[in-house]
Design an enzyme around this catalytic site. Structure first.
Site, mmCIF file in Angstrom:
data_model
loop_
_atom_site.group_PDB
_atom_site.id
_atom_site.type_symbol
_atom_site.label_atom_id
_atom_site.label_comp_id
_atom_site.label_asym_id
_atom_site.label_seq_id
_atom_site.Cartn_x
_atom_site.Cartn_y
_atom_site.Cartn_z
ATOM 1 C CE LYS A 123 -2.034 2.129 3.351
ATOM 2 N NZ LYS A 123 -2.648 2.245 4.652
ATOM 3 C CG ASP A 141 -6.970 5.146 2.388
ATOM 4 O OD1 ASP A 141 -8.063 4.843 1.856
ATOM 5 O OD2 ASP A 141 -6.612 6.320 2.546
#
Ligand code: SF4
Length: 215
Positions: A123, A141
């Site tokens: 991420k 997220d």
């Protein structure tokens, strides 16, 4: 929960891209080093908090060269209002040391290479690439996850699975979609009290039930 149809996905994509064409991160940074550090610090922490912390950190350690030889306790002191600051401080030092040793003190701008750095997972790496290079990548997220589920774009349990699903469904314009979904989730489709009637431009595609919205 109902899934978004192909037609709905196409319209949702179009609206996000139209509205968030030039959207960028709210993290403050001036180069790739500062961006990687800021994104790493932002895990489980708000961008606002990170932006309060980083000016002093970057003043003290303007590049990986200085951070690589920093005193761990000094770094901890500077970032101690950030969640998980102990681990984050250790990782920042390790990350810098690796960049100095293996990448000639330049942050590698490649998602896979970035993931070899301490504290940088998929991420974080993708967020850096999306923000810094406009790469056609998705990163999920808490905001992107919530928005994707409320709009019926994903019913996956994990962020990584959701990322895969979004990539498959959207295919292109992923960096604008990422930035847009983050900002939309942060300010409109909020976890509590989403601004459905006031500001949502996707209300007709929302798959949430009433009870999903905060009272
Ligand atoms: S209607 Fe509300 S919950 Fe649904 S997508 Fe819009 S802001 Fe989010």
């Amino acid at each position: 929960m109902k899934k978004a149809t192909k037609k709905e996905i196409a319209i949702i994509k179009e609206r996000f891209v139209e509205r968030y064409d030039d959207a960028v991160t709210e993290l403050t940074y001036t180069n790739a080093y500062e961006l990687v550090v800021a994104v790493a610090l932002s895990a489980q922490c708000t961008d606002k908090r990170v932006n309060i912390i980083t000016p002093k950190l970057f003043e003290q350690y303007p590049s990986v060269v200085e951070l690589a030889t920093a005193d761990l306790d000094d770094v901890k002191k500077i970032i101690n209002s950030c969640t998980f600051f102990n681990n984050k401080a250790k990782n920042l030092l390790k990350m810098s040391q690796r960049v100095v040793e293996f990448y000639d003190s330049e942050i590698p701008l490649d998602s896979k290479e970035l993931q070899t750095l301490a504290g940088v997972g998929q991420k974080t790496a993708n967020v850096v690439m999306i923000e810094y290079t406009g790469a056609n990548l998705m990163a999920v997220d808490t905001h992107v996850f919530r928005v994707a589920h409320r709009l019926g774009l994903s019913d996956d349990a994990s962020a990584l699975e959701t990322e895969k699903t979004l990539v498959k469904k959207f295919k292109t314009n992923l960096h604008q979609l990422h930035q847009g979904m983050v900002l939309f989730g942060r300010y409109v489709c909020k976890a509590k009290n989403p601004l459905c009637d006031q500001e949502c431009f996707l209300q007709e595609f929302c798959k949430t039930t009433k009870s999903f919205k905060a009272k």
